[in-house]
Design a protein around this motif. Sequence first.
Motif, PDB file in Angstrom:
ATOM      1  N   ASN A  20     -29.532 -19.124 102.203  1.00 11.21           N
ATOM      2  CA  ASN A  20     -28.204 -19.615 101.818  1.00 11.21           C
ATOM      3  C   ASN A  20     -28.158 -21.138 101.911  1.00 11.21           C
ATOM      4  O   ASN A  20     -27.560 -21.804 101.069  1.00 11.21           O
ATOM      5  CB  ASN A  20     -27.136 -19.002 102.723  1.00 11.21           C
ATOM      6  CG  ASN A  20     -27.001 -17.499 102.501  1.00 11.21           C
ATOM      7  OD1 ASN A  20     -27.502 -16.966 101.515  1.00 11.21           O
ATOM      8  ND2 ASN A  20     -26.323 -16.826 103.422  1.00 11.21           N
ATOM      9  N   ASP A  21     -28.791 -21.672 102.953  1.00 16.82           N
ATOM     10  CA  ASP A  21     -28.804 -23.142 103.106  1.00 16.82           C
ATOM     11  C   ASP A  21     -29.546 -23.805 101.941  1.00 16.82           C
ATOM     12  O   ASP A  21     -29.153 -24.878 101.472  1.00 16.82           O
ATOM     13  CB  ASP A  21     -29.457 -23.552 104.434  1.00 16.82           C
ATOM     14  CG  ASP A  21     -28.537 -23.258 105.621  1.00 16.82           C
ATOM     15  OD1 ASP A  21     -27.311 -23.163 105.401  1.00 16.82           O
ATOM     16  OD2 ASP A  21     -29.053 -23.124 106.738  1.00 16.82           O
ATOM     17  N   ASP A  30     -21.793 -22.422 100.916  1.00 14.26           N
ATOM     18  CA  ASP A  30     -22.406 -22.571 102.242  1.00 14.26           C
ATOM     19  C   ASP A  30     -22.710 -21.201 102.848  1.00 14.26           C
ATOM     20  O   ASP A  30     -22.207 -20.173 102.384  1.00 14.26           O
ATOM     21  CB  ASP A  30     -21.517 -23.400 103.182  1.00 14.26           C
ATOM     22  CG  ASP A  30     -20.137 -22.800 103.302  1.00 14.26           C
ATOM     23  OD1 ASP A  30     -20.015 -21.711 103.886  1.00 14.26           O
ATOM     24  OD2 ASP A  30     -19.169 -23.410 102.780  1.00 14.26           O
ATOM     25  N   ASP A  31     -23.538 -21.240 103.888  1.00 15.91           N
ATOM     26  CA  ASP A  31     -23.998 -20.012 104.547  1.00 15.91           C
ATOM     27  C   ASP A  31     -22.825 -19.167 105.025  1.00 15.91           C
ATOM     28  O   ASP A  31     -22.809 -17.949 104.847  1.00 15.91           O
ATOM     29  CB  ASP A  31     -24.908 -20.413 105.721  1.00 15.91           C
ATOM     30  CG  ASP A  31     -25.428 -19.214 106.484  1.00 15.91           C
ATOM     31  OD1 ASP A  31     -26.144 -18.404 105.875  1.00 15.91           O
ATOM     32  OD2 ASP A  31     -25.118 -19.078 107.685  1.00 15.91           O
ATOM     33  N   VAL A  35     -22.343 -15.339 103.806  1.00 13.86           N
ATOM     34  CA  VAL A  35     -22.504 -14.248 104.782  1.00 13.86           C
ATOM     35  C   VAL A  35     -21.189 -13.475 104.928  1.00 13.86           C
ATOM     36  O   VAL A  35     -21.172 -12.239 104.900  1.00 13.86           O
ATOM     37  CB  VAL A  35     -22.973 -14.786 106.154  1.00 13.86           C
ATOM     38  CG1 VAL A  35     -22.943 -13.680 107.199  1.00 13.86           C
ATOM     39  CG2 VAL A  35     -24.387 -15.349 106.048  1.00 13.86           C
ATOM     40  N   SER A  36     -20.055 -14.191 105.038  1.00 13.65           N
ATOM     41  CA  SER A  36     -18.805 -13.483 105.292  1.00 13.65           C
ATOM     42  C   SER A  36     -18.339 -12.692 104.070  1.00 13.65           C
ATOM     43  O   SER A  36     -17.744 -11.631 104.212  1.00 13.65           O
ATOM     44  CB  SER A  36     -17.714 -14.463 105.743  1.00 13.65           C
ATOM     45  OG  SER A  36     -17.426 -15.359 104.698  1.00 13.65           O
ATOM     46  N   ARG A  37     -18.622 -13.173 102.839  1.00 12.26           N
ATOM     47  CA  ARG A  37     -18.149 -12.454 101.643  1.00 12.26           C
ATOM     48  C   ARG A  37     -19.127 -11.396 101.155  1.00 12.26           C
ATOM     49  O   ARG A  37     -18.733 -10.498 100.409  1.00 12.26           O
ATOM     50  CB  ARG A  37     -17.905 -13.415 100.481  1.00 12.26           C
ATOM     51  CG  ARG A  37     -16.883 -14.486 100.714  1.00 12.26           C
ATOM     52  CD  ARG A  37     -15.500 -13.911 100.927  1.00 12.26           C
ATOM     53  NE  ARG A  37     -14.550 -14.969 101.185  1.00 12.26           N
ATOM     54  CZ  ARG A  37     -13.590 -15.346 100.345  1.00 12.26           C
ATOM     55  NH1 ARG A  37     -13.439 -14.729  99.205  1.00 12.26           N
ATOM     56  NH2 ARG A  37     -12.777 -16.317 100.675  1.00 12.26           N
ATOM     57  N   THR A  38     -20.412 -11.534 101.512  1.00 15.10           N
ATOM     58  CA  THR A  38     -21.402 -10.617 100.914  1.00 15.10           C
ATOM     59  C   THR A  38     -22.330  -9.938 101.920  1.00 15.10           C
ATOM     60  O   THR A  38     -22.903  -8.899 101.616  1.00 15.10           O
ATOM     61  CB  THR A  38     -22.323 -11.366  99.912  1.00 15.10           C
ATOM     62  OG1 THR A  38     -23.200 -12.223 100.648  1.00 15.10           O
ATOM     63  CG2 THR A  38     -21.531 -12.193  98.925  1.00 15.10           C
ATOM     64  N   GLY A  39     -22.537 -10.548 103.086  1.00  8.59           N
ATOM     65  CA  GLY A  39     -23.521 -10.012 104.036  1.00  8.59           C
ATOM     66  C   GLY A  39     -24.934 -10.515 103.787  1.00  8.59           C
ATOM     67  O   GLY A  39     -25.869 -10.152 104.503  1.00  8.59           O
ATOM     68  N   VAL A 154     -25.682 -16.866  94.009  1.00  7.70           N
ATOM     69  CA  VAL A 154     -25.932 -16.563  95.425  1.00  7.70           C
ATOM     70  C   VAL A 154     -26.230 -15.080  95.657  1.00  7.70           C
ATOM     71  O   VAL A 154     -26.698 -14.708  96.737  1.00  7.70           O
ATOM     72  CB  VAL A 154     -24.722 -16.974  96.312  1.00  7.70           C
ATOM     73  CG1 VAL A 154     -24.393 -18.441  96.112  1.00  7.70           C
ATOM     74  CG2 VAL A 154     -23.503 -16.100  96.051  1.00  7.70           C
ATOM     75  N   LEU A 155     -25.950 -14.249  94.666  1.00  7.53           N
ATOM     76  CA  LEU A 155     -25.893 -12.802  94.933  1.00  7.53           C
ATOM     77  C   LEU A 155     -27.217 -12.059  94.737  1.00  7.53           C
ATOM     78  O   LEU A 155     -27.358 -10.928  95.205  1.00  7.53           O
ATOM     79  CB  LEU A 155     -24.844 -12.144  94.022  1.00  7.53           C
ATOM     80  CG  LEU A 155     -23.400 -12.640  94.180  1.00  7.53           C
ATOM     81  CD1 LEU A 155     -22.507 -11.992  93.125  1.00  7.53           C
ATOM     82  CD2 LEU A 155     -22.879 -12.331  95.582  1.00  7.53           C
TER      83      LEU A 155
END
Length: 360
Positions: A20-21, A30-31, A35-39, A154-155
Amino acid sequence: MEFAAITGWGKCLPPAVLTNDDISTFLDTDDEWIVSRTGMKERRISHVPISDLAHVASVRALAAAGVDASEVDLIIFGSCSPDEVVPNAASRVQLLLGIKTAAVFDINTACTSGMYALSIASSMIRTGIARTALVIGAEVASSVQDWTDRNVAVLFGDGAAAFVLQGTEKHEGILAEKLGCYADSRDILRANGIGMRYADGRTILGTIWWNFNGQEIFKKAVVGMCEASQEALARAGLSTGQIDLIVPHQANLRIIDFVAKRLKVPPEQVFINIHKYGNMSSATTPVALVEAVEEGYVKHGTHILLPAFGAGLSYSAHVIRWGERVTPLHSTDIELPPCEKTGLEIVKEYMSRPRAGGPY
Ligand code: ACO
């Protein structure tokens, strides 16, 4: 044959990691958001053509099954990012495996391609058309990505998995499935720029942009996966209480949580690997099933439910009863060629390619 057992399994994840970074060095993200929206924490980026990933996964699956490649009479390659359309990717895997004759074809139902491939192979074995099938779910999503669009870039990640299916009189393999598609939702997820309607003289690769309505996909995915699961369970004559393990398509951790809650399955029965690989599209559910076996979640007789969805908007759910084999019969030392680049360097190469209207 009464059923088609899964007698071998293998995966191939390219070694280059994109965190992610890394993505936040070229996109406004951002990370914490990812992480919070997708895991998702990281994903793999391939340095080789998709058929090379598929070949390595296939050799590993054949070794696990103790089956010689010459016995394979059917290869189904599930993917929406084949190296080329004509000839198909399945025939390159056939060539690399040294198989003289076999029925080989590609199928594309977007992210459910590997699972549709599993159904077709199982049916062809059960009806006597094939005896030993190699089923592949593979994706090199990085090659069809719009790396300027944070909504989608990002996905996704790259990977491949393969299974060997063989006929059996035992009550195992796919017990039942439900396949379908909400065609009226075609427009909420579209990778523009790939396919003949775009072949108007421009360079096709590097001119890709996506329609991506994340919230609509989210809602349709939950409905499709839940309804298909209920239907597949009913066809198998099983209740959710009789399911030992859910191995879902890994597009978003929150989608998986919704589906598990609706099906009333406790979180400890849900297999998750999204943090390591993101969404590998056609390879996602197949790789997750391979890892569930490798990590000891699958035993002889385990009932597994595999709900999935993809663009189209396609959906599927399979109910599988696992057979006796839970450890590979043989291993193999096959590996991909070494990768000298980082995931970020490979992505930067994609981004530096010319695109219609100028460079990125
Ligand atoms: N980083 C930071 N912000 C972002 C990013 C990002 N990578 N992507 C979007 N945002 C922003 C949006 O621009 C929006 O900003 P705004 O409010 O200023 O307009 C904000 O974040 C919220 O966007 P939402 O769409 O509301 O976010 P949501 O919580 O719905 O999560 C997501 C988005 C992750 C895409 C979610 O909707 C989802 O997972 N949908 C399904 C995705 C999916 O299915 N993917 C696989 C498709 S292919 C397949 O497997 C079938």
